[in-house]
Design an enzyme around this catalytic site. Structure first.
Site, short mmCIF file in Angstrom:
data_model
loop_
_atom_site.label_atom_id
_atom_site.label_comp_id
_atom_site.label_asym_id
_atom_site.label_seq_id
_atom_site.Cartn_x
_atom_site.Cartn_y
_atom_site.Cartn_z
N GLU A 1 0.83 -1.32 -0.07
CA GLU A 1 0.05 -0.10 -0.09
C GLU A 1 0.68 1.11 -0.26
O GLU A 1 0.41 2.29 -0.62
CB GLU A 1 -0.80 0.14 1.26
CG GLU A 1 -1.93 -1.35 1.10
CD GLU A 1 -2.74 -1.40 2.12
OE1 GLU A 1 -3.70 -2.18 2.32
OE2 GLU A 1 -2.36 -0.93 3.22
N GLU B 1 -5.70 -8.55 3.26
CA GLU B 1 -6.72 -8.15 4.28
C GLU B 1 -7.65 -9.18 4.42
O GLU B 1 -8.08 -9.53 5.69
CB GLU B 1 -6.97 -6.67 4.00
CG GLU B 1 -5.98 -5.52 4.35
CD GLU B 1 -4.75 -5.32 3.29
OE1 GLU B 1 -4.21 -4.41 3.45
OE2 GLU B 1 -4.82 -6.03 2.22
#
Length: 257
Positions: A115, A135
């Site tokens: 990210e 995630e």
């Protein structure tokens, strides 16, 4: 509360010259997994690069990983709130920095590691790099502005494939979906990043800052809003002393040919 071990310098800063600096995440024993201290050190190093007048930043990792995400082994007594806040601050720092940041992905870029790379301006990947946003596999959500940036980078369908499955992809697969700028051999990664940084450093810094800001600004604007904003930016840049000199030089070259 468990006493955490004292760690070495968390971000190793190496100035290649007056214009380019390398920031190296330095927790190799944890695959450069992020913690609050590392994020703070990186924020400080980025701000220092701007203060020192650097024109490009290379962000990479020590050892066999770029960054393995947030360190889930560290004690968190607030449900991870401080880690989440730290990651959001870092994404804002990277995207708003007036100088370009090149992520040189050496090895793993997992979770928050992937990210923060996405928040950089260029993603150079070694051919042995691997990316994942796992995630969904651990029952949490994306951070670092990824819900905004990922689909705009690779498209919604490819983003869904990447995120909803949570599976690891290779550098070649990341290149195929448009997640990375280019893929190079691992032993050429730093040289390729330095070559790119030198090219960026040779461009007028005010123009680089203007265009970088415009690219992120345009992600969330209508076409008409972008036209209006571009008009303001072009007018401001047109009268910058360096722009005046560059355009005058270009006119002279055109006249001679």
């Amino acid at each position: 509360m468990t006493q955490l071990p004292i760690e070495p310098e968390l971000v190793v800063t190496t100035a290649l010259d007056d214009t380019v600096v390398v920031l190296r995440l330095n927790r190799p024993h944890r695959l450069n997994a992020l913690n609050e201290s590392l994020v703070t050190a990186l924020e400080t190093a980025l701000a220092e690069a701007v203060r020192e007048g650097r024109r490009a930043v290379i962000l990479t990792g020590t050892g066999r990983a770029f960054c393995a995400g947030f360190d889930l082994k560290e004690v968190r007594d607030d449900g991870g709130r401080r880690q989440i806040d730290a990651q959001q601050r870092l994404a804002e720092a990277l995207t708003s920095l007036p100088i370009p940041v090149i992520a040189a992905i050496n090895g793993l870029a997992v979770g928050a590691g992937c990210e923060i790379a996405l928040a950089c301006d260029f993603l150079l990947a070694g051919s042995d790099a691997e990316f994942s946003l796992p995630e969904v596999l651990i029952g949490t959500g994306m951070g670092g502005g990824t819900s905004f940036l990922l689909a705009r980078t690779v498209g919604r369908v490819k983003a869904s494939d990447f995120v909803l499955l949570g599976e690891q992809i290779t550098a070649a697969e990341a290149d195929a979906i448009g997640l990375v700028s280019r893929v190079v051999e691992p032993d050429h990664l730093e040289a390729a990043a330095q070559e790119l940084a030198s090219k960026l450093a040779s461009r007028p810094p005010h123009a680089i800052a203007t265009v970088k800001k415009a690219l992120f600004r345009g992600l969330n604007q209508t076409f008409t809003e972008s036209l209006d904003a571009e008009l303001t930016e072009i007018r401001a840049a047109h009268f910058h002393p360096e722009s005046v000199a560059l355009m005058e030089s270009f006119r002279h070259r055109s006249t001679r040919t």
